[in-house]
Design a protein around this motif. Structure first.
Motif, mmCIF file in Angstrom:
data_model
loop_
_atom_site.group_PDB
_atom_site.id
_atom_site.type_symbol
_atom_site.label_atom_id
_atom_site.label_comp_id
_atom_site.label_asym_id
_atom_site.label_seq_id
_atom_site.Cartn_x
_atom_site.Cartn_y
_atom_site.Cartn_z
ATOM 1 N N PHE A 242 2.833 -8.441 -12.217
ATOM 2 C CA PHE A 242 2.905 -6.977 -12.201
ATOM 3 C C PHE A 242 1.878 -6.395 -11.227
ATOM 4 C CE2 PHE A 242 2.050 -2.752 -14.302
ATOM 5 C CZ PHE A 242 3.244 -2.175 -13.908
ATOM 6 N N ALA A 243 0.682 -6.983 -11.168
ATOM 7 C CA ALA A 243 -0.327 -6.526 -10.209
ATOM 8 C C ALA A 243 0.142 -6.769 -8.775
ATOM 9 C CB ALA A 243 -1.648 -7.255 -10.463
ATOM 10 N N PHE A 244 0.794 -7.913 -8.549
ATOM 11 C CA PHE A 244 1.361 -8.228 -7.232
ATOM 12 C C PHE A 244 2.435 -7.205 -6.859
ATOM 13 C CE2 PHE A 244 4.612 -10.947 -4.924
ATOM 14 C CZ PHE A 244 4.004 -10.823 -3.692
ATOM 15 N N PHE A 245 3.289 -6.848 -7.817
ATOM 16 C CA PHE A 245 4.347 -5.862 -7.599
ATOM 17 C C PHE A 245 3.746 -4.500 -7.232
ATOM 18 C CE2 PHE A 245 6.910 -2.444 -9.564
ATOM 19 C CZ PHE A 245 8.061 -2.546 -8.786
ATOM 20 N N GLN A 246 2.681 -4.105 -7.932
ATOM 21 C CA GLN A 246 2.060 -2.803 -7.661
ATOM 22 C C GLN A 246 1.476 -2.735 -6.255
ATOM 23 O OE1 GLN A 246 -0.322 -0.841 -10.853
ATOM 24 N NE2 GLN A 246 0.012 -2.743 -11.977
ATOM 25 N N TRP A 247 0.996 -3.881 -5.756
ATOM 26 C CA TRP A 247 0.352 -3.897 -4.434
ATOM 27 C C TRP A 247 1.291 -3.398 -3.343
ATOM 28 C CZ3 TRP A 247 1.651 -6.883 -0.075
ATOM 29 C CH2 TRP A 247 0.722 -6.835 0.967
ATOM 30 N N PHE A 248 2.582 -3.662 -3.441
ATOM 31 C CA PHE A 248 3.538 -3.272 -2.401
ATOM 32 C C PHE A 248 3.599 -1.762 -2.190
ATOM 33 C CE2 PHE A 248 5.148 -7.523 -3.269
ATOM 34 C CZ PHE A 248 5.459 -7.979 -1.992
ATOM 35 N N PHE A 249 3.171 -0.985 -3.196
ATOM 36 C CA PHE A 249 3.310 0.476 -3.121
ATOM 37 C C PHE A 249 1.974 1.170 -2.857
ATOM 38 C CE2 PHE A 249 6.611 -1.286 -5.800
ATOM 39 C CZ PHE A 249 7.750 -0.694 -5.300
ATOM 40 N N GLY B 38 -6.806 -7.785 7.123
ATOM 41 C CA GLY B 38 -6.208 -6.590 7.713
ATOM 42 C C GLY B 38 -4.743 -6.407 7.398
ATOM 43 N N VAL B 39 -4.250 -7.078 6.370
ATOM 44 C CA VAL B 39 -2.842 -6.956 5.969
ATOM 45 C C VAL B 39 -2.714 -5.812 4.968
ATOM 46 C CG1 VAL B 39 -0.882 -8.107 4.884
ATOM 47 C CG2 VAL B 39 -2.472 -9.414 6.308
ATOM 48 N N ASN B 40 -1.912 -4.818 5.279
ATOM 49 C CA ASN B 40 -1.724 -3.669 4.408
ATOM 50 C C ASN B 40 -0.381 -3.743 3.694
ATOM 51 O OD1 ASN B 40 -4.168 -2.382 5.202
ATOM 52 N ND2 ASN B 40 -3.170 -1.686 7.077
ATOM 53 N N ALA B 41 -0.311 -3.074 2.549
ATOM 54 C CA ALA B 41 0.943 -3.010 1.804
ATOM 55 C C ALA B 41 1.998 -2.264 2.634
ATOM 56 C CB ALA B 41 0.723 -2.309 0.477
ATOM 57 N N PRO B 42 3.269 -2.587 2.476
ATOM 58 C CA PRO B 42 4.308 -1.977 3.327
ATOM 59 C C PRO B 42 4.708 -0.560 2.925
ATOM 60 C CG PRO B 42 5.291 -3.571 1.828
ATOM 61 C CD PRO B 42 3.821 -3.658 1.619
ATOM 62 N N ILE B 43 4.415 -0.126 1.673
ATOM 63 C CA ILE B 43 4.931 1.151 1.157
ATOM 64 C C ILE B 43 3.779 1.977 0.586
ATOM 65 C CG2 ILE B 43 6.546 2.236 -0.484
ATOM 66 C CD1 ILE B 43 8.050 -0.459 -0.543
ATOM 67 N N ASP C 250 -4.748 5.559 0.633
ATOM 68 C CA ASP C 250 -5.491 6.203 -0.443
ATOM 69 C C ASP C 250 -4.541 7.019 -1.320
ATOM 70 O OD1 ASP C 250 -7.814 5.145 0.558
ATOM 71 O OD2 ASP C 250 -8.273 6.913 1.783
ATOM 72 N N ASP C 251 -4.809 7.009 -2.626
ATOM 73 C CA ASP C 251 -4.010 7.764 -3.609
ATOM 74 C C ASP C 251 -2.540 7.359 -3.590
ATOM 75 O OD1 ASP C 251 -6.274 9.214 -4.363
ATOM 76 O OD2 ASP C 251 -5.953 10.657 -2.748
ATOM 77 N N CYS C 252 -2.268 6.115 -3.246
ATOM 78 C CA CYS C 252 -0.891 5.619 -3.254
ATOM 79 C C CYS C 252 -0.697 4.617 -4.387
ATOM 80 C CB CYS C 252 -0.548 4.927 -1.928
ATOM 81 S SG CYS C 252 -0.492 6.033 -0.509
ATOM 82 N N GLY C 253 0.533 4.477 -4.833
ATOM 83 C CA GLY C 253 0.872 3.428 -5.780
ATOM 84 C C GLY C 253 0.815 3.855 -7.234
#
Length: 699
Positions: free
Chosen positions: A231-238, A673-678, A242-245
């Motif tokens: 679930f933590a991995f799933f949340q990372w995508f969003f 330096g890898v950022n979440a896609p969404i 800042d203030d996202c997800g």
């Protein structure tokens, strides 16, 4: 002649084993282990126990570090340490048995060694102060306040001096309390609730019934761990910015979100809430409502009147100052009450023990004979436990010499690492520390409260004021906190472990050396894990993912010691005094109601000032998580209280471990330096209309 049908030999053996298990389960105390071999202390500390402890130390250091850097609320991890230690060793000893390579069976003494080593290491992760007094020394935290932000009152963080500091101050506490182990455990028979509960847990694991339950608990823990991690991995995508997800989900509306009231979908704090008592979580919620729901909105209306309107959000001379210093006042009030209460309680208890021992010497021998039949089983347990507890002595002269040598080494090294703290300052701390270590260990044995952080805060005020602002009093106060906390905390932890060892027949020497190994692992791992987060994230940012609330708080206490009330914004001192007195009054009220022994035990519903103070700085978002954890626990207890008691600690431990360990790959991705896609963000309908208009106009 036809033979009568008989049971297969395997079935007969199974029935015999079942009867033997039932017989062992019906035994009480040491009777269940009468035929079990107790190995010498050198064989209780095995290579597999050290390797298992090291692996678990890495896991628990990440957990404690993340909790320290987010809210600072850390539950007891003893149950998780004992359970995971049992599960890991049992898993590969079962494989060794099948291969015929097992030379020594897994015993409860070895299980105790693993649990002791892991808890000692995670204890260092807390007392090391990487997220509190050490972080408070950094220029970044110093820049958030307008006072004391000078080169002599800051220290750039580096792994080198952190390693040196921790290794020089973390071991003396072990030697300070060793000579008193027989008095505390055998003479005064102090309870040490956590140590006793851990011992009973380990003892139960090594009976047939307990081993079966432990396997089920491990299965439940693994399932909740997997859910939390995924679930933590799933949340990372969003969470691309800042203030996202999900962590910024305005559960109760945007206005409540601005006042820090929302559910941030943190499995960690749902798990923490399931472990913590109901009143702790309710106290946190009350503190959040009082501060962010009432006080801060009212004080914010005084912007430009009580404090300058052009101050930054992190300035201690603005609204942030009220948040920090009022919470500090409550924490100091609660800590001072408990220190005084514990000193009085300890004094009264010692007087009673002295009178009891004096009276017992003149008791008629016939009374002892008269009661002997009723205490036969208890006597057997005590005789067996006392025999093994006294078997491997640690000479008093070794403990005294060890403390003196380590104190000298610490005086030289700490004064070199922190020139602001002179050798005589540190010497005074080491002279006072054994007395405070005794008081803390004795009080912990009576009530299960460790006041190490309270003694550390008192040391900050004393030594920062003694050194003075111009001579680096801020750094001196924070460093003295580390010296005092390390001694007092490790001393009470060791005595808890001695109690656990006494009840599991683990040798005092194996307990002592496992504590030493765990402390060394903690001194190594704690800075490394902290550095991992320090390089990947901005620590100490009130609006960031890791606000590290105790960093600014501990520095604020040190500023209070060197500057006094002059560092506070307008009317902040008056409010701080009110809340300081309120914290003491609430504690007195709870104690009075407890002594009255009212029918409905009203004292259980009095909130904890220490818990109320934490959301004053952070807000109520994590209290929502923890209250949801309490609600889940309440529902499970209503359905089946015994099953809830058996499985909730495992569920909670899995939730905490899963999300906390996701922090490792998340930090690696951040460093790379890898950022979440969404970026999933929530805005009001009016803002959404403006965004749509802007985008349409741009197109």
């Amino acid at each position: 002649m036809e033979r009568s049908p008989s049971r297969p030999s395997s079935e007969v053996e199974t029935m015999a084993d079942h009867k033997e298990e039932q017989r062992e389960d019906n035994m009480k105390g040491e009777e269940a282990f009468r035929n079990t071999t107790v190995f010498p202390w050198r064989k209780q500390i095995t290579v597999r126990s050290i390797v298992t402890s090291f692996v678990l130390n890495i896991v628990f250091n990440f957990i404690v570090c993340k909790l320290n850097l987010t809210t600072g609320v850390i539950p007891s991890l003893n149950v998780a340490a004992g359970l995971l230690g049992f599960a890991m060793v049992k898993s590969y000893t079962a494989l060794l048995i099948k291969c015929g390579l097992l030379k020594q069976p897994f015993t409860r003494q070895e299980n105790t060694v693993i649990q002791t080593c892991v808890v000692a290491s995670s204890g260092i992760a807390f007392s090391s102060g990487t997220a509190s007094y050490i972080l408070g020394m950094s220029p970044y935290i110093a820049a958030q306040s307008d006072g004391g932000n000078t080169p002599i009152n800051t220290k750039t963080l580096s792994l080198g001096w952190m390693f040196g500091f921790l290794f020089s101050v973390s071991f003396a506490g072990l030697f300070s309390i060793v000579p008193l182990r027989k008095i505390m455990i055998l003479k005064y028979k102090l309870t040490y609730p956590s140590g006793t509960a851990t011992a009973h847990l380990i003892n139960s694991f090594h009976t047939p019934k307990g081993a079966k339950l432990a396997k089920k608990q491990v299965a439940v823990l693994f399932k909740s761990f997997c859910f939390s991690f995924v679930f933590a991995f799933f949340q990372w995508f969003f969470a691309a910015g800042d203030d996202c997800g999900f962590v910024s989900f305005p559960t109760f509306g945007l206005q409540a979100y601005k006042q820090k009231f929302y559910f941030d979908f943190s499995s960690t704090y749902v798990g923490v809430g399931m472990i913590c008592p109901y009143m702790v979580n309710i106290s946190l919620l009350i503190g959040a409502v009082v501060s962010w729901g009432i006080m801060w909105p009212l004080i914010e209306t005084k912007k430009g009147i009580w404090y300058a309107a052009n101050l930054s959000n992190s300035s201690l001379h603005g609204l942030q100052g009220y948040k920090v210093f009022i919470s500090i006042a409550m924490i100091l009030g609660d800590g001072l009450y408990h220190v005084v209460y514990m000193l009085i309680h300890t004094g009264i208890s010692l007087v009673k023990q002295y009178s009891k021992n004096k009276d017992s010497s003149s008791v008629n021998p016939s009374n002892a004979v008269e009661n002997s039949d009723n205490s036969q089983i208890v006597d057997y347990d005590e005789q067996r436990r006392t025999e093994y507890f006294l078997k491997d002595q640690i000479p008093t002269w070794v403990a005294a010499a060890g403390y003196v040598v380590l104190a000298i080494i610490s005086i030289i090294s700490v004064s070199h690492i922190f020139p602001q703290l002179k050798w005589y300052h540190i010497m005074v701390a080491y002279v006072i520390a054994p007395l405070l270590a005794f008081c803390n260990s004795y009080g912990c044995g009576l009530t299960d409260w460790s006041l190490a952080s309270s003694y550390g805060k008192i040391a900050i005020l004393i030594f920062s004021g003694w050194v003075g602002l111009g001579n680096g009093g801020v750094i001196a106060g924070l460093a003295s906190c580390g010296v005092m906390m390390s001694i007092v905390s490790t001393a009470s932890d060791l005595m808890q472990d001695f109690k656990t060892g006494y009840l599991t027949l683990a040798s005092p020497r194996s307990m002592f050396f496992s504590q030493v190994f765990g402390t060394a692992m903690g001194c190594l791992m704690s800075p490394l894990v902290f550095w991992f987060f320090y390089k990947a994230y901005t620590l100490g940012d009130p609006q960031g993912s890791y606000p590290a609330p105790y960093g600014p708080m501990y520095r604020g206490i040190s500023l209070l010691g060197v500057e006094g009330a002059s560092s506070l914004p307008r009317h902040c001192l008056n409010l701080a005094i009110i809340f300081f007195c309120a914290a003491i009054a609430i504690n007195i009220l709870r104690e009075v109601l407890e002594q009255m022994k009212t029918k409905h035990k009203i004292h259980r519903f009095i909130p904890s000032p220490m818990c109320m103070a934490i959301p004053f700085y952070l807000g109520g978002y994590f209290t929502i998580d923890m209250c949801i954890g309490s609600f889940i626990l309440f529902v499970l207890e209503k359905r089946n209280k015994q099953k809830a008691r058996d499985y909730v600690p495992a569920i909670a431990s899995g939730l905490i471990c899963g999300e906390s360990l996701w922090g490792v790959p998340a930090a690696v991705l951040a460093l790379a330096g890898v950022n979440a896609p969404i970026c999933m963000k929530f805005v009001s309908s009016s803002v959404n209309d403006k965004v749509d208009a802007f985008l349409n106009g741009g197109l």
